[in-house]
Design a protein around this motif. Structure first.
Motif, PDB file in Angstrom:
ATOM      1  N   SER A  84      47.824  65.625 -49.899  1.00  0.00           N
ATOM      2  CA  SER A  84      47.647  66.333 -48.626  1.00  0.00           C
ATOM      3  C   SER A  84      46.434  67.262 -48.640  1.00  0.00           C
ATOM      4  O   SER A  84      45.756  67.419 -47.625  1.00  0.00           O
ATOM      5  CB  SER A  84      48.911  67.129 -48.286  1.00  0.00           C
ATOM      6  N   ALA A  88      41.557  66.411 -45.259  1.00  0.00           N
ATOM      7  CA  ALA A  88      40.371  66.702 -44.441  1.00  0.00           C
ATOM      8  C   ALA A  88      39.174  65.888 -44.923  1.00  0.00           C
ATOM      9  O   ALA A  88      38.464  65.271 -44.119  1.00  0.00           O
ATOM     10  CB  ALA A  88      40.055  68.199 -44.489  1.00  0.00           C
ATOM     11  N   SER A 104      54.797  64.999 -44.995  1.00  0.00           N
ATOM     12  CA  SER A 104      53.816  66.056 -45.275  1.00  0.00           C
ATOM     13  C   SER A 104      52.397  65.540 -45.053  1.00  0.00           C
ATOM     14  O   SER A 104      51.509  66.283 -44.626  1.00  0.00           O
ATOM     15  CB  SER A 104      53.988  66.582 -46.700  1.00  0.00           C
ATOM     16  N   ALA A 107      51.545  65.384 -41.295  1.00  0.00           N
ATOM     17  CA  ALA A 107      51.144  66.704 -40.819  1.00  0.00           C
ATOM     18  C   ALA A 107      49.714  67.031 -41.236  1.00  0.00           C
ATOM     19  O   ALA A 107      48.896  67.487 -40.423  1.00  0.00           O
ATOM     20  CB  ALA A 107      52.116  67.760 -41.352  1.00  0.00           C
ATOM     21  N   ALA A 108      49.404  66.792 -42.498  1.00  0.00           N
ATOM     22  CA  ALA A 108      48.065  67.120 -43.005  1.00  0.00           C
ATOM     23  C   ALA A 108      46.997  66.270 -42.334  1.00  0.00           C
ATOM     24  O   ALA A 108      45.917  66.764 -41.974  1.00  0.00           O
ATOM     25  CB  ALA A 108      48.028  66.931 -44.525  1.00  0.00           C
ATOM     26  N   ALA A 110      47.196  64.749 -39.358  1.00  0.00           N
ATOM     27  CA  ALA A 110      47.093  65.094 -37.936  1.00  0.00           C
ATOM     28  C   ALA A 110      46.226  66.340 -37.762  1.00  0.00           C
ATOM     29  O   ALA A 110      45.347  66.397 -36.888  1.00  0.00           O
ATOM     30  CB  ALA A 110      48.484  65.313 -37.344  1.00  0.00           C
ATOM     31  N   LYS A 111      46.458  67.316 -38.618  1.00  0.00           N
ATOM     32  CA  LYS A 111      45.686  68.554 -38.561  1.00  0.00           C
ATOM     33  C   LYS A 111      44.200  68.280 -38.842  1.00  0.00           C
ATOM     34  O   LYS A 111      43.299  68.760 -38.138  1.00  0.00           O
ATOM     35  CB  LYS A 111      46.257  69.532 -39.607  1.00  0.00           C
ATOM     36  N   ALA A 112      43.952  67.461 -39.875  1.00  0.00           N
ATOM     37  CA  ALA A 112      42.572  67.142 -40.244  1.00  0.00           C
ATOM     38  C   ALA A 112      41.881  66.342 -39.139  1.00  0.00           C
ATOM     39  O   ALA A 112      40.705  66.573 -38.832  1.00  0.00           O
ATOM     40  CB  ALA A 112      42.559  66.347 -41.555  1.00  0.00           C
ATOM     41  N   THR A 114      42.475  66.413 -35.928  1.00  0.00           N
ATOM     42  CA  THR A 114      42.168  67.319 -34.821  1.00  0.00           C
ATOM     43  C   THR A 114      40.956  68.177 -35.162  1.00  0.00           C
ATOM     44  O   THR A 114      40.035  68.329 -34.357  1.00  0.00           O
ATOM     45  CB  THR A 114      43.402  68.198 -34.502  1.00  0.00           C
ATOM     46  N   ALA A 115      40.932  68.706 -36.374  1.00  0.00           N
ATOM     47  CA  ALA A 115      39.822  69.559 -36.798  1.00  0.00           C
ATOM     48  C   ALA A 115      38.496  68.800 -36.804  1.00  0.00           C
ATOM     49  O   ALA A 115      37.452  69.331 -36.416  1.00  0.00           O
ATOM     50  CB  ALA A 115      40.110  70.149 -38.179  1.00  0.00           C
ATOM     51  N   ARG A 119      40.046  60.386 -34.819  1.00  0.00           N
ATOM     52  CA  ARG A 119      41.365  59.807 -35.081  1.00  0.00           C
ATOM     53  C   ARG A 119      41.166  58.575 -35.960  1.00  0.00           C
ATOM     54  O   ARG A 119      40.592  57.582 -35.533  1.00  0.00           O
ATOM     55  CB  ARG A 119      42.094  59.395 -33.797  1.00  0.00           C
ATOM     56  N   ALA A 152      52.406  62.707 -33.591  1.00  0.00           N
ATOM     57  CA  ALA A 152      51.255  63.497 -34.040  1.00  0.00           C
ATOM     58  C   ALA A 152      49.939  62.857 -33.606  1.00  0.00           C
ATOM     59  O   ALA A 152      48.862  63.311 -34.006  1.00  0.00           O
ATOM     60  CB  ALA A 152      51.289  63.658 -35.557  1.00  0.00           C
TER      61      ALA A 152
END
Ligand SMILES: *Cc1c(COP(=O)(O)O)cnc(C)c1O
Length: 220
Positions: A84, A88, A104, A107-108, A110-112, A114-115, A119, A152
């Motif tokens: 995880s 990024a 986990s 989540a990691a 999806a966050k990356a 977006t940042a 996609r 996500a």
């Protein structure tokens, strides 16, 4: 054999396997270049191969920055387990990820994504043989993990598996194909050097071929 001849041979074997099964040979050949250096990869690039697989984020970043500049149109696939804390970097570097296998990581990633504003399509890796030491989501947990990924906004490319070593792979490939169909997915990342023809016969859309293209590796 030259790199071009080896590549043509693999493509011919894919086509033949597709024909035997009465399916189209629209299969993406992912050339798994892990552990091999730029000098070994370049001949395949010169022969026209553009889709490559790596299993380590750092190794891929180091190797591919110059190669990507020299050969436009390269598509990099991550075929190994992803931690995880490397999500990024993986999202920035890879075009497809074949190893989404736990909450986990959903989540990691999806966050990356977006940042990064990017996609990246992901295959969900399934622990198809129920092996304790292997990556992949247990079959029973697959629907829930897919729901989480969809919620996500992670684009799902399909399912991926590595069948148990030393076993006839066909039943595992057939099971992965059934799981994908049951869950409304069309992509199937299955088949390696030893068994990609069997995988193509059973519906693979992506085969991950390393040693048959590059020769044997010292390690994984
Ligand atoms: C190394 C690797 C491959 C390629 O294996 P070969 O047997 O050399 O073709 C394919 N998929 C994954 C996940 C790998 O780690």
């Amino acid at each position: 054999m030259t790199a071009a001849e080896t590549l043509a041979d693999i493509h011919a074997r894919i086509e033949k396997a597709a024909k035997v099964a009465g399916r189209e040979s629209n299969v993406t050949l992912v050339a798994v270049s892990k552990t091999f250096g730029a000098d070994e990869i370049r001949p395949l690039l010169e022969a026209g191969q553009r889709v490559f697989g790596e299993n380590r984020v750092q190794e891929a970043a180091t190797k591919w920055s110059a190669l990507r500049e020299a050969f436009p149109g390269v598509e990099l696939h991550l075929v190994g387990q992803l931690q995880s804390n490397k999500a990024a970097e993986a999202v920035a570097l890879f075009d497809v990820i074949h190893s989404l296998d736990r909450s986990s990581l959903v989540a990691a990633l999806a966050k990356a994504m977006t940042a990064e504003g990017r996609r990246v399509p992901c295959f969900v890796q399934v622990n198809i043989g129920g092996e304790a030491q292997k990556g992949g989501v247990p079959i029973n947990d697959l629907p829930a993990l897919m729901d989480e990924a969809r919620a996500a906004d992670i684009p799902l490319a399909g399912l991926m598996c590595v069948p148990p070593a030393e076993k006839e792979p066909a039943p595992y490939f057939a099971l992965l194909a059934k799981l994908a169909a049951d869950n409304g997915l069309t992509g199937l990342s299955m088949g390696m050097s030893a068994d990609f023809e069997t995988a193509v016969q059973l519906g693979a859309t992506h085969v991950r071929v390393g040693s048959a293209l590059f020769g044997t590796r010292e390690t994984d």
